[in-house]
Design an enzyme around this catalytic site. Structure first.
Site, mmCIF file in Angstrom:
data_model
loop_
_atom_site.group_PDB
_atom_site.id
_atom_site.type_symbol
_atom_site.label_atom_id
_atom_site.label_comp_id
_atom_site.label_asym_id
_atom_site.label_seq_id
_atom_site.Cartn_x
_atom_site.Cartn_y
_atom_site.Cartn_z
ATOM 1 N N TYR A 68 -4.375 -12.453 8.180
ATOM 2 C CA TYR A 68 -4.673 -12.120 9.576
ATOM 3 C C TYR A 68 -5.410 -13.211 10.333
ATOM 4 O O TYR A 68 -5.717 -13.052 11.506
ATOM 5 C CB TYR A 68 -5.461 -10.792 9.615
ATOM 6 C CG TYR A 68 -4.734 -9.760 8.786
ATOM 7 C CD1 TYR A 68 -3.595 -9.135 9.267
ATOM 8 C CD2 TYR A 68 -5.113 -9.502 7.461
ATOM 9 C CE1 TYR A 68 -2.863 -8.271 8.472
ATOM 10 C CE2 TYR A 68 -4.387 -8.627 6.664
ATOM 11 C CZ TYR A 68 -3.259 -8.024 7.178
ATOM 12 O OH TYR A 68 -2.527 -7.184 6.395
ATOM 13 N N HIS A 99 0.825 -1.224 0.000
ATOM 14 C CA HIS A 99 0.000 0.000 0.000
ATOM 15 C C HIS A 99 0.854 1.267 0.000
ATOM 16 O O HIS A 99 0.355 2.349 -0.278
ATOM 17 C CB HIS A 99 -0.937 0.039 1.212
ATOM 18 C CG HIS A 99 -1.935 -1.066 1.218
ATOM 19 N ND1 HIS A 99 -2.823 -1.281 0.185
ATOM 20 C CD2 HIS A 99 -2.191 -2.054 2.126
ATOM 21 C CE1 HIS A 99 -3.575 -2.339 0.450
ATOM 22 N NE2 HIS A 99 -3.210 -2.824 1.629
ATOM 23 N N HIS A 123 -6.029 -7.364 -0.682
ATOM 24 C CA HIS A 123 -6.214 -5.921 -0.889
ATOM 25 C C HIS A 123 -5.466 -5.435 -2.131
ATOM 26 O O HIS A 123 -4.392 -5.949 -2.451
ATOM 27 C CB HIS A 123 -5.718 -5.149 0.344
ATOM 28 C CG HIS A 123 -6.436 -5.522 1.602
ATOM 29 N ND1 HIS A 123 -5.952 -6.493 2.468
ATOM 30 C CD2 HIS A 123 -7.602 -5.077 2.124
ATOM 31 C CE1 HIS A 123 -6.802 -6.620 3.486
ATOM 32 N NE2 HIS A 123 -7.809 -5.780 3.305
HETATM 33 C C1 FKS Z 1 -9.736 -2.603 9.872
HETATM 34 C C2 FKS Z 1 -9.681 -2.259 8.414
HETATM 35 C C3 FKS Z 1 -8.279 -2.245 8.012
HETATM 36 C C4 FKS Z 1 -6.732 -1.710 6.369
HETATM 37 C C5 FKS Z 1 -6.429 -3.011 5.745
HETATM 38 C C6 FKS Z 1 -4.967 -3.077 5.392
HETATM 39 C C7 FKS Z 1 -4.610 -4.329 4.682
HETATM 40 C C8 FKS Z 1 -3.111 -4.493 4.571
HETATM 41 C C9 FKS Z 1 -2.633 -5.599 3.647
HETATM 42 C C10 FKS Z 1 -1.103 -5.678 3.705
HETATM 43 F F1 FKS Z 1 -0.675 -6.633 2.893
HETATM 44 F F2 FKS Z 1 -0.566 -4.544 3.340
HETATM 45 F F3 FKS Z 1 -0.716 -5.993 4.915
HETATM 46 N N1 FKS Z 1 -8.101 -1.617 6.786
HETATM 47 N N2 FKS Z 1 -9.323 -1.446 10.648
HETATM 48 O O1 FKS Z 1 -3.159 -6.845 4.024
HETATM 49 O O2 FKS Z 1 -3.033 -5.360 2.330
HETATM 50 ZN ZN ZN Z 2 -4.134 -7.477 2.454
#
Ligand code: FKS
Ligand code: ZN
Length: 343
Positions: A324, A160, A198
């Site tokens: 995660y 990102h 993502h």
């Molecule tokens: C909960 C919503 C979080 C952000 C999500 C970030 C994803 C990060 C990712 C990376 F690979 F970069 F780690 N929204 N608060 O998985 O794309």
């Molecule tokens: Zn991700």
């Protein structure tokens, strides 16, 4: 396959992530790495080494100088200005505001260089980001040296991060560093295949106007998923880079039958582009039980995906991104690597 891992990642461990209006324990936490390491060892992948020192010149060539200075000094300035919590940006230069004037004030500066507020900066974040970048750089060096594949166990992740913004748990774009290093190492054309759930907005942004680095991404549709504001199918590159970006956004509930077709589409496009080396942004949050994602891949699907990627027959640098569902992160990550290696 050789695996590059830096203990320095532990220095980045924010206590808070802004999630649904609450500060929760971040999903992107140090234990993720432990699960991957344990699984690697269980499966006999024990060639795990520390990276060389980060190549600061290559990082400086990729990133905006003001941004790097901010990352390096933010914590000290934050503390010096009397703030007691972690650095969480709250004000952003959005539509019709000044986007070329970084403020002096650290709270303003954080917002200036930030693209999403869930990501906190703490003491040690910069060192961890450097260690993560070093893993990508050393893994790339191994591949340039003749290895068929190498795995950079990057944490924090990178896809990102743009040349001048952090967010989505990312600070330095490790996959972009790897792609640039492969180019410098002699590959005429390189591809980045981003299979994290993502969209890799940072990687796309960095290479958007270039035709020497092809970017393909499989991800949750921007209408429904972070980072929301990039990753539509009609983003295909600009100028010389027209046609060198491929976005394959997919809907909530997407099963492997659909996802694997998109993977084959990306693989065919990478082949057609004439890539001589490959970087995989290896996130495993497309897994069915991932707490912040909505695809339905099962663990054996990751092995199959690794097998399909190997079908390209390209020297490949894997950079760890997201995932995660803590216990399954290790299994799914190592499944991709084993599928690639033909285990
Ligand atoms: C909960 C919503 C979080 C952000 C999500 C970030 C994803 C990060 C990712 C990376 F690979 F970069 F780690 N929204 N608060 O998985 O794309
Ligand atoms: Zn991700």
């Amino acid at each position: 396959m050789r695996i590059f891992h830096s203990e320095t990642h532990r220095r980045h461990f924010p206590q808070g992530e802004l999630n649904g209006g609450e500060l929760v324990t971040p999903f992107e936490r140090p234990s993720r790495v432990e699960y991957v390491l344990n699984r690697l060892k269980d499966r006999g992948l024990t060639d795990i080494v520390a990276p060389d020192a980060p190549d600061r010149a290559a990082i400086a060539a990729l990133c905006d100088p003001g941004y790097l200075e901010f990352l390096e000094t933010a914590w000290d300035q934050w503390v010096a200005e009397g703030f007691r919590g972690e650095i969480i940006a709250a004000s952003f230069p959005v539509r019709r505001m000044q986007t070329a004037r970084p403020p002096r004030n650290i709270d303003g500066k954080a917002g200036y260089y930030c693209l999403a507020a869930e990501t906190a900066i703490t003491n040690g974040t910069w060192e961890a980001a450097l260690g993560s970048a070093a893993c990508a750089q050393s893994a790339t060096r191994a591949v340039i040296g003749g290895a068929r594949g190498a795995f950079a166990l990057c944490r924090p992740p990178g896809h990102h991060a743009t040349a001048d913004m952090y967010g989505g748990y990312c600070f330095i774009n490790n996959a972009a560093l790897a792609a640039e290093a492969l180019r410098a190492g002699g590959a005429g054309r390189v591809a980045v295949l981003d299979i994290d759930f993502h969209h890799g907005n940072g990687t796309q942004d960095i290479f958007y106007a270039r035709d020497d680095v092809f970017f393909a991404s499989l991800h949750g549709a921007p209408e429904d998923a972070f980072p929301y504001f990039l990753g539509y199918a009609d983003e295909t590159g600009s100028g010389a880079g027209e046609g060198a970006t491929l976005n394959l956004p997919m809907a909530p509930g997407t099963p492997y039958a659909t996802w694997s077709q998109a993977l084959d589409t990306a693989i065919a496009a990478i082949r057609a582009h004439g890539a001589e080396a490959l970087v995989v942004s290896l996130g495993v949050d497309a897994y069915k039980d991932d707490p912040i994602s909505f695809f339905k891949l099962d663990s054996p699907d990751f092995t199959d995906a690794g097998r399909r990627i190997a079908g390209l027959g390209l020297p490949t640098v894997f950079c760890m991104e997201g995932g995660y569902a803590i216990e399954a992160v290790g299994i799914n990550t190592v499944n991709v690597l084993e599928g690639f290696e033909g285990a």
